[in-house]
Design an enzyme around this catalytic site. Structure first.
Site, PDB file in Angstrom:
ATOM      1  CB  ALA A 276      41.891 -87.810  89.872  1.00  0.00           C
ATOM      2  CE1 TYR A 277      38.199 -82.016  84.432  1.00  0.00           C
ATOM      3  CE2 TYR A 277      39.196 -82.709  82.272  1.00  0.00           C
ATOM      4  CZ  TYR A 277      38.376 -82.107  83.181  1.00  0.00           C
ATOM      5  OH  TYR A 277      37.927 -81.773  82.269  1.00  0.00           O
ATOM      6  CB  SER A 278      41.201 -89.489  82.400  1.00  0.00           C
ATOM      7  OG  SER A 278      41.741 -87.968  82.150  1.00  0.00           O
TER       8      SER A 278
END
Length: 307
Positions: A276-278
């Protein structure tokens, strides 16, 4: 034509040589009255003789590692010149520094008193005089080591990092009328739009730094909670879009702007257990490239950094 510091009074710790001495000389040249401090009375008198500024420069002896000295410097300044407008907390350094494994408690305490505690005590005492007058400037001399680490000076490095944080907090506490603070949820476009509208009704927005973001919780993709995955992308990517969308029209109107989007190396390489962050940071990088091309002819620069 008057000089820039006519009628102003300054106190400078570590003011008889080096950076402190240079600041003192410049202040005097600009019309200020100055009190310089250092531990060595002989060097202090020599500095006064060399500056040759007569009664416009006074010397106050003592080590700022002692509470009584740093507070006494402020009192001495006010007693002799009637006010304190500028406090320069320049003194600092190390004594018998060593690698952490060999660093003594005495040295650690000395560096704490010489660097951080001296800045704290000097700031506090200066504010007691400045706040009632609703005017003043406090300058704390930090170091590049306040942003990075260096072997064999762990105490000094820790103190300079702490000074940077201390100054940021103190600046907010004194509530400078030229500064304003707003808390917004970057995933809420209507809230951002209202905040931007309030700001541009009084001034312009020339610089936007999109730094808000969250990394987790983290998990393998197949174990992610769907709502949490969406929230992480919402804040990292949609938040960046929302802020740009709300602020860019004002920049276009003024034919000027600078936008910095804080992405991450994860947006370029991808991190395991952080899809999600990436994804959010990769999207922010793509958004930056596209927006930069859209605004290239409008004197608005858009860049991303990937720490």
């Amino acid at each position: 034509m008057g000089k820039k510091l006519d009628g102003k009074v300054a106190a400078i710790t570590g003011g008889t040589r080096g950076i402190g001495r240079a600041i003192a000389e410049r202040f005097v040249a600009e019309g200020a009255k100055v009190v310089v401090n250092s531990r060595n009375a002989e060097k202090g008198q020599r500095a006064l003789d060399e500056m040759n500024a007569g009664d416009n420069v006074l010397f106050y002896p003592g080590s700022v590692t002692e509470k009584e000295v740093i507070e006494g410097l402020v009192d001495f300044t006010v007693e002799n010149f009637g006010q304190l407008d500028i406090m320069v907390l320049n003194a600092g350094g190390v004594g018998d520094t060593a690698p952490v494994i060999e660093l003594s408690d005495e040295e650690w305490q000395f560096e704490l008193d010489f660097n951080l505690n001296h800045v704290f005590r000097g700031t506090r005492k200066a504010l007691w005089h400045m706040v009632p007058r609703k005017t003043g400037r406090i300058i704390a001399i930090s170091s590049i080591e306040g942003k990075r680490g260096k072997a064999n000076i762990a105490g000094y490095t820790a103190n300079k990092h702490a000074i940077n944080g201390f100054v940021k907090s103190a600046a907010k506490e004194v509530n400078n009328p030229n500064l304003s603070y707003n808390v917004v949820d970057v995933s809420n476009y209507k809230q951002i739009e209202k905040t931007v509208s309030d700001i541009v009704s009084k001034s312009n927005i020339d610089i936007l730094i999109n730094n808000a973001g969250i990394t987790g919780p983290t998990a393998p993709l197949w174990e992610y909670d769907v709502d949490m995955w969406s929230k992480i992308v919402q804040i990292n990517l949609i938040g960046t879009f929302n802020c740009c969308r709300a602020i860019v029209p004002n920049m276009i109107k003024n034919n000027y702007g600078r936008i910095v989007n804080v992405a991450s190396v994860a947006g370029k390489d991808g991190n395991a257990n952080a899809s999600a962050y990436s994804s959010g940071k990769a999207g922010a990088i793509g958004l930056t490239k596209s927006l930069g091309k859209e605004l290239a002819d409008k004197n608005i620069a858009v860049n991303a950094v990937t720490p």
